[in-house]
Design a protein around this motif. Structure first.
Motif, PDB file in Angstrom:
ATOM      1  N   ALA A  13       0.833  -1.202   0.000  1.00  8.50           N
ATOM      2  CA  ALA A  13       0.000   0.000   0.000  1.00  8.50           C
ATOM      3  C   ALA A  13       0.867   1.250   0.000  1.00  8.50           C
ATOM      4  CB  ALA A  13      -0.932   0.001   1.209  1.00  8.50           C
ATOM      5  N   GLU A  14       1.942   1.213   0.743  1.00  6.02           N
ATOM      6  CA  GLU A  14       2.860   2.347   0.782  1.00  6.02           C
ATOM      7  C   GLU A  14       3.455   2.610  -0.599  1.00  6.02           C
ATOM      8  OE1 GLU A  14       7.067   3.175   2.993  1.00  6.02           O
ATOM      9  OE2 GLU A  14       5.426   2.446   4.258  1.00  6.02           O
ATOM     10  N   ARG A  15       3.857   1.533  -1.274  1.00  7.56           N
ATOM     11  CA  ARG A  15       4.407   1.704  -2.631  1.00  7.56           C
ATOM     12  C   ARG A  15       3.342   2.206  -3.606  1.00  7.56           C
ATOM     13  NH1 ARG A  15       7.057  -3.309  -1.506  1.00  7.56           N
ATOM     14  NH2 ARG A  15       5.583  -4.415  -2.845  1.00  7.56           N
ATOM     15  N   ALA A  16       2.133   1.673  -3.490  1.00  7.18           N
ATOM     16  CA  ALA A  16       1.060   2.040  -4.425  1.00  7.18           C
ATOM     17  C   ALA A  16       0.594   3.477  -4.241  1.00  7.18           C
ATOM     18  CB  ALA A  16      -0.118   1.078  -4.265  1.00  7.18           C
ATOM     19  N   THR A  17       0.561   3.953  -2.989  1.00  5.79           N
ATOM     20  CA  THR A  17       0.026   5.289  -2.720  1.00  5.79           C
ATOM     21  C   THR A  17       1.105   6.348  -2.565  1.00  5.79           C
ATOM     22  OG1 THR A  17       0.044   4.972  -0.313  1.00  5.79           O
ATOM     23  CG2 THR A  17      -1.961   4.289  -1.510  1.00  5.79           C
ATOM     24  N   GLY A  18       2.327   5.889  -2.307  1.00  7.42           N
ATOM     25  CA  GLY A  18       3.400   6.845  -2.034  1.00  7.42           C
ATOM     26  C   GLY A  18       3.322   7.415  -0.623  1.00  7.42           C
ATOM     27  N   MET A  19       2.432   6.872   0.206  1.00  5.69           N
ATOM     28  CA  MET A  19       2.276   7.373   1.577  1.00  5.69           C
ATOM     29  C   MET A  19       2.790   6.347   2.571  1.00  5.69           C
ATOM     30  SD  MET A  19      -1.266   9.428   2.185  1.00  5.69           S
ATOM     31  CE  MET A  19      -2.427   8.333   1.413  1.00  5.69           C
ATOM     32  N   ASP A  20       3.795   6.734   3.358  1.00  3.96           N
ATOM     33  CA  ASP A  20       4.221   5.865   4.437  1.00  3.96           C
ATOM     34  C   ASP A  20       3.223   5.987   5.583  1.00  3.96           C
ATOM     35  OD1 ASP A  20       4.799   8.243   5.742  1.00  3.96           O
ATOM     36  OD2 ASP A  20       6.962   7.974   5.680  1.00  3.96           O
ATOM     37  N   GLU A  21       3.447   5.233   6.651  1.00  6.37           N
ATOM     38  CA  GLU A  21       2.488   5.206   7.751  1.00  6.37           C
ATOM     39  C   GLU A  21       2.278   6.589   8.360  1.00  6.37           C
ATOM     40  OE1 GLU A  21       1.566   2.668  11.826  1.00  6.37           O
ATOM     41  OE2 GLU A  21       3.567   2.586  10.953  1.00  6.37           O
ATOM     42  N   LYS A  22       3.347   7.346   8.544  1.00  5.55           N
ATOM     43  CA  LYS A  22       3.221   8.686   9.147  1.00  5.55           C
ATOM     44  C   LYS A  22       2.373   9.610   8.259  1.00  5.55           C
ATOM     45  CE  LYS A  22       7.556   8.736  11.791  1.00  5.55           C
ATOM     46  NZ  LYS A  22       7.057   8.195  12.985  1.00  5.55           N
ATOM     47  N   ARG A  23       2.619   9.596   6.955  1.00  6.23           N
ATOM     48  CA  ARG A  23       1.824  10.446   6.046  1.00  6.23           C
ATOM     49  C   ARG A  23       0.371   9.999   6.013  1.00  6.23           C
ATOM     50  NH1 ARG A  23       4.258  11.094   0.349  1.00  6.23           N
ATOM     51  NH2 ARG A  23       2.433  12.414   0.184  1.00  6.23           N
ATOM     52  N   TRP A  24       0.150   8.684   6.036  1.00  9.15           N
ATOM     53  CA  TRP A  24      -1.213   8.159   6.029  1.00  9.15           C
ATOM     54  C   TRP A  24      -1.936   8.614   7.294  1.00  9.15           C
ATOM     55  CZ3 TRP A  24      -3.698   4.428   9.154  1.00  9.15           C
ATOM     56  CH2 TRP A  24      -4.924   3.970   8.650  1.00  9.15           C
ATOM     57  N   GLN A  25      -1.258   8.517   8.454  1.00  6.61           N
ATOM     58  CA  GLN A  25      -1.861   8.951   9.708  1.00  6.61           C
ATOM     59  C   GLN A  25      -2.133  10.451   9.690  1.00  6.61           C
ATOM     60  OE1 GLN A  25       1.030   7.519  12.531  1.00  6.61           O
ATOM     61  NE2 GLN A  25       0.027   5.542  12.755  1.00  6.61           N
ATOM     62  N   ALA A  26      -1.201  11.220   9.155  1.00  6.55           N
ATOM     63  CA  ALA A  26      -1.394  12.676   9.089  1.00  6.55           C
ATOM     64  C   ALA A  26      -2.583  13.025   8.197  1.00  6.55           C
ATOM     65  CB  ALA A  26      -0.125  13.356   8.580  1.00  6.55           C
ATOM     66  N   THR A  27      -2.755  12.275   7.125  1.00  9.75           N
ATOM     67  CA  THR A  27      -3.861  12.527   6.201  1.00  9.75           C
ATOM     68  C   THR A  27      -5.210  12.165   6.822  1.00  9.75           C
ATOM     69  OG1 THR A  27      -2.418  12.144   4.295  1.00  9.75           O
ATOM     70  CG2 THR A  27      -4.785  11.961   3.912  1.00  9.75           C
ATOM     71  N   LEU A  28      -5.266  11.024   7.498  1.00  7.36           N
ATOM     72  CA  LEU A  28      -6.541  10.560   8.054  1.00  7.36           C
ATOM     73  C   LEU A  28      -6.770  10.989   9.498  1.00  7.36           C
ATOM     74  CD1 LEU A  28      -6.743   7.014   6.490  1.00  7.36           C
ATOM     75  CD2 LEU A  28      -7.976   9.062   5.840  1.00  7.36           C
ATOM     76  N   GLY A  29      -5.738  11.547  10.135  1.00  9.54           N
ATOM     77  CA  GLY A  29      -5.854  11.958  11.530  1.00  9.54           C
ATOM     78  C   GLY A  29      -7.009  12.905  11.803  1.00  9.54           C
ATOM     79  N   PRO A  30      -7.166  13.971  11.021  1.00  9.82           N
ATOM     80  CA  PRO A  30      -8.283  14.895  11.282  1.00  9.82           C
ATOM     81  C   PRO A  30      -9.654  14.208  11.223  1.00  9.82           C
ATOM     82  CG  PRO A  30      -6.673  15.919   9.857  1.00  9.82           C
ATOM     83  CD  PRO A  30      -6.271  14.475   9.988  1.00  9.82           C
ATOM     84  N   TYR A  31      -9.852  13.336  10.252  1.00  9.09           N
ATOM     85  CA  TYR A  31     -11.118  12.592  10.165  1.00  9.09           C
ATOM     86  C   TYR A  31     -11.329  11.755  11.427  1.00  9.09           C
ATOM     87  CZ  TYR A  31     -13.876   8.419   9.341  1.00  9.09           C
ATOM     88  OH  TYR A  31     -14.756   7.382   9.496  1.00  9.09           O
ATOM     89  N   LEU A  32     -10.284  11.043  11.833  1.00 13.54           N
ATOM     90  CA  LEU A  32     -10.400  10.180  13.004  1.00 13.54           C
ATOM     91  C   LEU A  32     -10.698  10.997  14.256  1.00 13.54           C
ATOM     92  CD1 LEU A  32     -10.258   7.161  13.337  1.00 13.54           C
ATOM     93  CD2 LEU A  32      -7.818   7.355  13.808  1.00 13.54           C
TER      94      LEU A  32
END
Length: 199
Positions: free
Chosen positions: A135-154
């Motif tokens: 998923a990281e390779r497919a999206t270009g988002m590592d775990e930290k970036r993914w968390q930063a992106t979805l953090g506000p929603y959560l």
């Protein structure tokens, strides 16, 4: 294995292997029946890297889990092939023998369920880790970036009060890395096995 290591299992075909070997594809059929047998041979070759060692069943099962996980990290495609039918090649049998010998003092009826539990844990863990890397390779988002992106929603979702237990765990629990998570989960499993076989 080099084709799969470089480009995944989709890159493995008898035609591509023949090209690498500089032979005609039909020549390979004199040695193997087809792609399924080729995949079985690849898995068995990796089992040569899975050599559980240790004093006692607990150390050997821990070694089995850790060396299998390491093998998947070296050969990501292996995660897709573990857990199916039993592997019966010479390297896989040697791995099985080492594990069974270490479990010699465990009730014979418990041996296979114990090994199956450890294998199921490892397979689940490495497939989750592999899915995360993919998923990281497919999206270009590592775990930290993914968390930063979805953090506000959560945070907005948790603010509704509908998920208090989940919000507490996400907010307050230790955030372990993959190695720590794997080892702690394995400890939980081995502790449970030890308690059960001590009965």
């Amino acid at each position: 294995m080099r084709l799969a290591d470089a480009d995944g299992l989709d890159a493995v075909s008898l035609r591509k292997v023949a090209t690498v070997l500089d032979v005609r594809p039909m020549r390979l059929y004199g040695y193997i029946a087809g792609k399924e047998e080729l995949l079985d041979l690849m898995v068995d070759a990796v089992h040569a890297e899975i050599r559980p060692v240790g004093d006692g069943w607990r150390e050997v099962l821990r070694s089995l889990a850790e060396t299998t996980r390491h093998a998947v990290h070296e050969h990501e495609w292996l995660a897709d092939l573990l857990g199916g039918r039993p592997q019966l090649g010479p390297h896989a049998l040697a791995t099985g023998e080492a594990v069974m010998a270490a479990l010699g003092d465990v009730d014979v009826d418990a041996v296979m369920p114990v090994v199956s539990a450890v294998n199921a844990y490892v397979i689940g863990a490495v497939r989750r880790e592999t899915a995360e890397r993919r998923a990281e390779r497919a999206t270009g988002m590592d775990e930290k970036r993914w968390q930063a992106t979805l953090g506000p929603y959560l945070m907005r979702t948790f603010a509704t009060g509908r998920f208090p237990a989940l919000a507490t765990v996400v907010r307050d629990a230790a955030h372990l890395d993959a190695d720590q998570t794997f080892r702690l989960g394995l400890d939980f499993l081995l502790d449970g096995i030890e308690a059960r076989i001590a009965r």
